[in-house]
Design a protein around this motif. Structure first.
Motif, PDB file in Angstrom:
ATOM      1  N   GLU A  18     -14.160 -10.506  -0.176  1.00  0.00           N
ATOM      2  CA  GLU A  18     -13.528 -11.825  -0.226  1.00  0.00           C
ATOM      3  C   GLU A  18     -14.350 -12.772  -1.079  1.00  0.00           C
ATOM      4  OE1 GLU A  18     -12.045 -13.604   3.394  1.00  0.00           O
ATOM      5  OE2 GLU A  18     -12.101 -11.656   4.400  1.00  0.00           O
ATOM      6  N   VAL A  19     -13.657 -13.686  -1.732  1.00  0.00           N
ATOM      7  CA  VAL A  19     -14.301 -14.777  -2.454  1.00  0.00           C
ATOM      8  C   VAL A  19     -13.655 -16.078  -1.999  1.00  0.00           C
ATOM      9  CG1 VAL A  19     -14.965 -13.410  -4.485  1.00  0.00           C
ATOM     10  CG2 VAL A  19     -12.741 -14.558  -4.456  1.00  0.00           C
ATOM     11  N   ASN A  20     -14.361 -17.179  -2.198  1.00  0.00           N
ATOM     12  CA  ASN A  20     -13.838 -18.485  -1.833  1.00  0.00           C
ATOM     13  C   ASN A  20     -14.031 -19.414  -3.017  1.00  0.00           C
ATOM     14  OD1 ASN A  20     -13.399 -21.108  -0.751  1.00  0.00           O
ATOM     15  ND2 ASN A  20     -13.750 -20.275   1.304  1.00  0.00           N
ATOM     16  N   THR A  21     -12.926 -19.890  -3.553  1.00  0.00           N
ATOM     17  CA  THR A  21     -12.959 -20.734  -4.752  1.00  0.00           C
ATOM     18  C   THR A  21     -13.080 -22.221  -4.432  1.00  0.00           C
ATOM     19  OG1 THR A  21     -10.546 -20.959  -4.896  1.00  0.00           O
ATOM     20  CG2 THR A  21     -11.543 -19.052  -6.010  1.00  0.00           C
ATOM     21  N   THR A  22     -13.201 -22.557  -3.160  1.00  0.00           N
ATOM     22  CA  THR A  22     -13.277 -23.971  -2.781  1.00  0.00           C
ATOM     23  C   THR A  22     -14.428 -24.666  -3.497  1.00  0.00           C
ATOM     24  OG1 THR A  22     -12.344 -23.487  -0.600  1.00  0.00           O
ATOM     25  CG2 THR A  22     -13.519 -25.578  -0.847  1.00  0.00           C
ATOM     26  N   ASN A  23     -15.611 -24.073  -3.446  1.00  0.00           N
ATOM     27  CA  ASN A  23     -16.791 -24.698  -4.042  1.00  0.00           C
ATOM     28  C   ASN A  23     -17.492 -23.809  -5.066  1.00  0.00           C
ATOM     29  OD1 ASN A  23     -16.753 -27.172  -2.486  1.00  0.00           O
ATOM     30  ND2 ASN A  23     -17.295 -25.888  -0.738  1.00  0.00           N
ATOM     31  N   ARG A  24     -16.883 -22.688  -5.416  1.00  0.00           N
ATOM     32  CA  ARG A  24     -17.481 -21.775  -6.404  1.00  0.00           C
ATOM     33  C   ARG A  24     -16.582 -21.699  -7.619  1.00  0.00           C
ATOM     34  NH1 ARG A  24     -21.637 -18.715  -5.820  1.00  0.00           N
ATOM     35  NH2 ARG A  24     -20.863 -16.832  -6.810  1.00  0.00           N
ATOM     36  N   ARG A  83       0.837  -1.206   0.000  1.00  0.00           N
ATOM     37  CA  ARG A  83       0.000   0.000   0.000  1.00  0.00           C
ATOM     38  C   ARG A  83       0.871   1.255   0.000  1.00  0.00           C
ATOM     39  NH1 ARG A  83      -3.863  -1.001   4.143  1.00  0.00           N
ATOM     40  NH2 ARG A  83      -5.368  -1.629   2.598  1.00  0.00           N
ATOM     41  N   SER A  84       1.931   1.268   0.783  1.00  0.00           N
ATOM     42  CA  SER A  84       2.791   2.456   0.855  1.00  0.00           C
ATOM     43  C   SER A  84       3.514   2.712  -0.461  1.00  0.00           C
ATOM     44  CB  SER A  84       3.792   2.335   2.009  1.00  0.00           C
ATOM     45  OG  SER A  84       4.798   1.388   1.707  1.00  0.00           O
ATOM     46  N   MET A  85       3.819   1.662  -1.205  1.00  0.00           N
ATOM     47  CA  MET A  85       4.497   1.832  -2.492  1.00  0.00           C
ATOM     48  C   MET A  85       3.574   2.439  -3.546  1.00  0.00           C
ATOM     49  SD  MET A  85       6.999  -1.419  -2.917  1.00  0.00           S
ATOM     50  CE  MET A  85       6.846  -2.536  -1.560  1.00  0.00           C
ATOM     51  N   PHE A  86       2.276   2.316  -3.357  1.00  0.00           N
ATOM     52  CA  PHE A  86       1.314   2.856  -4.317  1.00  0.00           C
ATOM     53  C   PHE A  86       0.791   4.230  -3.912  1.00  0.00           C
ATOM     54  CE2 PHE A  86       1.608  -1.280  -6.079  1.00  0.00           C
ATOM     55  CZ  PHE A  86       1.166  -1.173  -7.385  1.00  0.00           C
ATOM     56  N   GLY A  87       1.226   4.736  -2.778  1.00  0.00           N
ATOM     57  CA  GLY A  87       0.874   6.092  -2.374  1.00  0.00           C
ATOM     58  C   GLY A  87      -0.620   6.349  -2.388  1.00  0.00           C
ATOM     59  N   ASP A  88      -1.029   7.362  -3.139  1.00  0.00           N
ATOM     60  CA  ASP A  88      -2.427   7.791  -3.179  1.00  0.00           C
ATOM     61  C   ASP A  88      -3.275   7.036  -4.200  1.00  0.00           C
ATOM     62  OD1 ASP A  88      -1.978   9.652  -1.193  1.00  0.00           O
ATOM     63  OD2 ASP A  88      -1.498  11.255  -2.606  1.00  0.00           O
ATOM     64  N   VAL A  89      -2.719   6.050  -4.873  1.00  0.00           N
ATOM     65  CA  VAL A  89      -3.485   5.274  -5.855  1.00  0.00           C
ATOM     66  C   VAL A  89      -4.596   4.528  -5.113  1.00  0.00           C
ATOM     67  CG1 VAL A  89      -3.370   3.319  -7.457  1.00  0.00           C
ATOM     68  CG2 VAL A  89      -1.544   5.031  -7.445  1.00  0.00           C
ATOM     69  N   PHE A  90      -5.827   4.632  -5.637  1.00  0.00           N
ATOM     70  CA  PHE A  90      -6.968   3.969  -4.998  1.00  0.00           C
ATOM     71  C   PHE A  90      -6.921   2.472  -5.299  1.00  0.00           C
ATOM     72  CE2 PHE A  90     -11.862   3.523  -4.878  1.00  0.00           C
ATOM     73  CZ  PHE A  90     -11.810   3.063  -3.574  1.00  0.00           C
ATOM     74  N   MET A  91      -6.757   1.683  -4.248  1.00  0.00           N
ATOM     75  CA  MET A  91      -6.628   0.230  -4.366  1.00  0.00           C
ATOM     76  C   MET A  91      -7.791  -0.448  -3.646  1.00  0.00           C
ATOM     77  SD  MET A  91      -2.589  -0.029  -3.345  1.00  0.00           S
ATOM     78  CE  MET A  91      -2.207  -1.613  -4.089  1.00  0.00           C
ATOM     79  N   MET A  92      -8.266  -1.536  -4.205  1.00  0.00           N
ATOM     80  CA  MET A  92      -9.247  -2.392  -3.537  1.00  0.00           C
ATOM     81  C   MET A  92      -8.572  -3.738  -3.295  1.00  0.00           C
ATOM     82  SD  MET A  92     -11.819  -0.572  -3.085  1.00  0.00           S
ATOM     83  CE  MET A  92     -13.545  -0.759  -3.268  1.00  0.00           C
ATOM     84  N   TRP A  93      -8.830  -4.302  -2.132  1.00  0.00           N
ATOM     85  CA  TRP A  93      -8.183  -5.537  -1.707  1.00  0.00           C
ATOM     86  C   TRP A  93      -9.209  -6.661  -1.655  1.00  0.00           C
ATOM     87  CZ3 TRP A  93      -2.934  -5.670  -0.749  1.00  0.00           C
ATOM     88  CH2 TRP A  93      -2.287  -4.429  -0.798  1.00  0.00           C
ATOM     89  N   VAL A  94      -8.934  -7.722  -2.405  1.00  0.00           N
ATOM     90  CA  VAL A  94      -9.833  -8.869  -2.467  1.00  0.00           C
ATOM     91  C   VAL A  94      -9.079 -10.104  -1.981  1.00  0.00           C
ATOM     92  CG1 VAL A  94     -11.252 -10.336  -3.962  1.00  0.00           C
ATOM     93  CG2 VAL A  94     -11.102  -7.858  -4.420  1.00  0.00           C
ATOM     94  N   GLY A  95      -9.606 -10.736  -0.948  1.00  0.00           N
ATOM     95  CA  GLY A  95      -9.043 -11.984  -0.460  1.00  0.00           C
ATOM     96  C   GLY A  95      -9.600 -13.138  -1.283  1.00  0.00           C
ATOM     97  N   VAL A  96      -8.714 -13.973  -1.801  1.00  0.00           N
ATOM     98  CA  VAL A  96      -9.127 -15.159  -2.556  1.00  0.00           C
ATOM     99  C   VAL A  96      -8.776 -16.366  -1.689  1.00  0.00           C
ATOM    100  CG1 VAL A  96      -8.870 -16.498  -4.675  1.00  0.00           C
ATOM    101  CG2 VAL A  96      -8.725 -13.979  -4.759  1.00  0.00           C
ATOM    102  N   ARG A  97      -9.805 -16.935  -1.109  1.00  0.00           N
ATOM    103  CA  ARG A  97      -9.616 -18.067  -0.200  1.00  0.00           C
ATOM    104  C   ARG A  97      -9.918 -19.381  -0.906  1.00  0.00           C
ATOM    105  NH1 ARG A  97      -8.836 -16.491   5.099  1.00  0.00           N
ATOM    106  NH2 ARG A  97      -9.339 -14.307   5.529  1.00  0.00           N
TER     107      ARG A  97
END
Length: 185
Positions: free
Chosen positions: A161-167, A110-124
């Motif tokens: 978050e998304v879960n690829t176990t059964n989807r 996050r610090s390396m991207f400064g003010d760039v708007f980032m969204m974080w998605v967990g892929v479980r």
């Protein structure tokens, strides 16, 4: 899309064989505009011998763990600085990541991207399912998927978050795209 959920960068974080790369490709097809996808595999492939050289600074442990040298980390900083510059210049990016150090790695990125708007998605993905996928792929280090399935999420703060176990990958990509299109207000 609402400006609240119109990121310049979408970070997909999950363990090896969780489905991140496939979700990235699916998102490129369904999100509006052009999105470029990069990730840790892209970076590693650019290293000497695709990361399989001692000079690459990656040590794959017998138990599936990964150790990274100071030289690797320095070059990784250069990689992310370049990606940040692309995003700052207007490119939309999907980053397919395996953040080994969890929350600390998230803050570093996050610090390396400064003010760039980032969204974080967990892929479980359940460790046994990820391990089964890993066993079917000749380019994977045995044990890595099981080792990373849970550990890469330690201390992470996700927007979604998304879960690829059964989807299916397609369903997960549509879940992300649908969530991005929601108007929170």
């Amino acid at each position: 899309m609402s400006s609240e959920r119109n990121p310049q960068v979408i970070v997909l974080n999950g363990g090896s064989s969780s489905g991140k790369s496939s979700i990235s490709r699916a998102l490129q097809e369904i999100l509006p505009g052009l999105w470029l996808t990069f990730g840790v595999d892209t970076f590693i492939e650019a290293l000497p011998n695709g990361g399989d050289s001692p000079r690459a600074g990656i040590i794959y442990e017998r138990d599936g763990g990964v150790t990274l040298s100071a030289e690797y980390r320095a070059l990784e900083r250069c990689w992310y600085t370049g990606l940040s510059s692309m995003a700052t210049a207007g490119a939309h990016l999907i980053l397919d990541e395996v953040i080994l150090s969890g929350g600390a790695g998230q803050e570093r990125l996050r610090s390396m991207f400064g003010d760039v708007f980032m969204m974080w998605v967990g892929v479980r993905c359940a460790p046994e399912v990820a391990a089964s996928r890993e066993a079917q792929r000749p380019d994977r280090v045995e044990g890595m998927a099981r080792e990373q399935a849970l550990s890469v999420h330690n201390g992470m703060v996700y927007d979604f978050e998304v879960n690829t176990t059964n989807r299916s990958i397609n369903d997960c990509a549509h879940d992300v795209a649908g969530w991005l299109a929601l108007d929170p207000g």
